[in-house]
Design an enzyme around this catalytic site. Structure first.
Site, PDB file in Angstrom:
ATOM      1  CG  ASN A  42      -5.385  21.093 -23.849  1.00  0.00           C
ATOM      2  OD1 ASN A  42      -5.065  20.278 -23.051  1.00  0.00           O
ATOM      3  ND2 ASN A  42      -4.474  22.094 -23.534  1.00  0.00           N
ATOM      4  CB  VAL A  43      -4.504  16.414 -28.194  1.00  0.00           C
ATOM      5  CG1 VAL A  43      -3.928  15.758 -29.663  1.00  0.00           C
ATOM      6  CG2 VAL A  43      -4.847  15.762 -26.908  1.00  0.00           C
ATOM      7  CD  GLU A  44      -1.779  23.627 -27.557  1.00  0.00           C
ATOM      8  OE1 GLU A  44      -0.507  23.520 -27.680  1.00  0.00           O
ATOM      9  OE2 GLU A  44      -2.462  24.451 -26.651  1.00  0.00           O
ATOM     10  CB  CYS A  53     -11.452  21.815 -26.286  1.00  0.00           C
ATOM     11  SG  CYS A  53     -11.109  23.239 -26.822  1.00  0.00           S
ATOM     12  CD  GLU A  55     -13.619  22.210 -21.937  1.00  0.00           C
ATOM     13  OE1 GLU A  55     -12.526  21.478 -22.819  1.00  0.00           O
ATOM     14  OE2 GLU A  55     -14.014  23.026 -21.388  1.00  0.00           O
ATOM     15  CB  CYS A  86     -13.606  27.280 -25.886  1.00  0.00           C
ATOM     16  SG  CYS A  86     -13.814  26.047 -26.561  1.00  0.00           S
ATOM     17  CB  CYS A  89     -16.254  22.900 -25.459  1.00  0.00           C
ATOM     18  SG  CYS A  89     -14.872  22.385 -26.379  1.00  0.00           S
TER      19      CYS A  89
HETATM   20  N1  THU Z   1      -8.931  24.525 -23.946  1.00  0.00           N
HETATM   21  C1  THU Z   1      -9.608  23.159 -23.650  1.00  0.00           C
HETATM   22  O1  THU Z   1      -8.802  22.283 -24.121  1.00  0.00           O
HETATM   23  N2  THU Z   1     -11.396  23.430 -23.127  1.00  0.00           N
HETATM   24  C2  THU Z   1     -11.163  24.856 -23.143  1.00  0.00           C
HETATM   25  O2  THU Z   1     -12.564  25.028 -22.891  1.00  0.00           O
HETATM   26  C3  THU Z   1     -10.523  26.466 -22.965  1.00  0.00           C
HETATM   27  C4  THU Z   1      -9.569  25.669 -24.605  1.00  0.00           C
HETATM   28  C5  THU Z   1      -7.524  24.686 -24.695  1.00  0.00           C
HETATM   29  C6  THU Z   1      -6.879  24.854 -26.057  1.00  0.00           C
HETATM   30  C7  THU Z   1      -5.661  24.947 -25.942  1.00  0.00           C
HETATM   31  O3  THU Z   1      -4.935  23.613 -26.347  1.00  0.00           O
HETATM   32  C8  THU Z   1      -5.652  25.747 -24.590  1.00  0.00           C
HETATM   33  O4  THU Z   1      -6.697  25.302 -23.658  1.00  0.00           O
HETATM   34  C9  THU Z   1      -5.616  26.939 -24.788  1.00  0.00           C
HETATM   35  O5  THU Z   1      -6.485  27.384 -25.706  1.00  0.00           O
END
Ligand code: THU
Length: 128
Positions: A42-44, A53, A55, A86, A89
């Site tokens: 995940n890259v915010e 996300c 995935e 999620c 995804c």
């Molecule tokens: N996140 C994922 O990378 N995959 C998921 O299926 C659920 C959420 C990440 C997004 C965000 O950076 C962090 O988790 C919190 O929601």
């Protein structure tokens, strides 16, 4: 490809997570029909909404490298047991499903791998 190995790659990928806002790292690794694997994390973003996300970042990595059909996705969140994908995804995983569907591998109790399918996690998935 052994699913344990796929999960190990997802774990390794979670170490590169950029998640300063949620402090919730996630790693993913997809197995494509070619037999090759592609990692993602995940890259915010400060705008929150631009976050990608793990995935989807793994899937984008696979698609950029010419893949179109995915057989399995392993997902790992060190802070959560059975870190399931999620909603968006799930839809993106379904977009690139192999003819046999896509296995979703999570880590459950005591580090045991849990096997799910995209059909189970996204019933009646939208497709054109
Ligand atoms: N996140 C994922 O990378 N995959 C998921 O299926 C659920 C959420 C990440 C997004 C965000 O950076 C962090 O988790 C919190 O929601």
């Amino acid at each position: 490809m052994d699913y344990k190995e796929l999960m190990e790659k997802a774990k390794k990928a979670s170490e590169n997570s950029y998640s300063p806002y949620s402090n919730f790292p996630v790693g993913a690794c997809v197995l494509a029909e070619s037999g090759k694997t592609y990692i993602g994390t995940n890259v915010e973003n400060a705008s929150y909404g631009a976050t990608i996300c793990a995935e989807r970042s793994a899937i984008v990595n696979a698609i950029v490298n010419g893949e179109r059909k995915l057989c399995a996705v392993a997902i790992y969140g060190p802070k959560m047991k059975r870190c399931a994908p999620c909603g968006p995804c799930r839809q993106v995983i379904n977009e690139f499903r192999s003819d046999n569907g896509v296995d979703i591998i999570l880590e459950g109790d005591n580090g045991e791998l849990e096997l799910h399918t995209i059909d189970e996690l996204l019933p009646l998935g939208f497709d054109l």
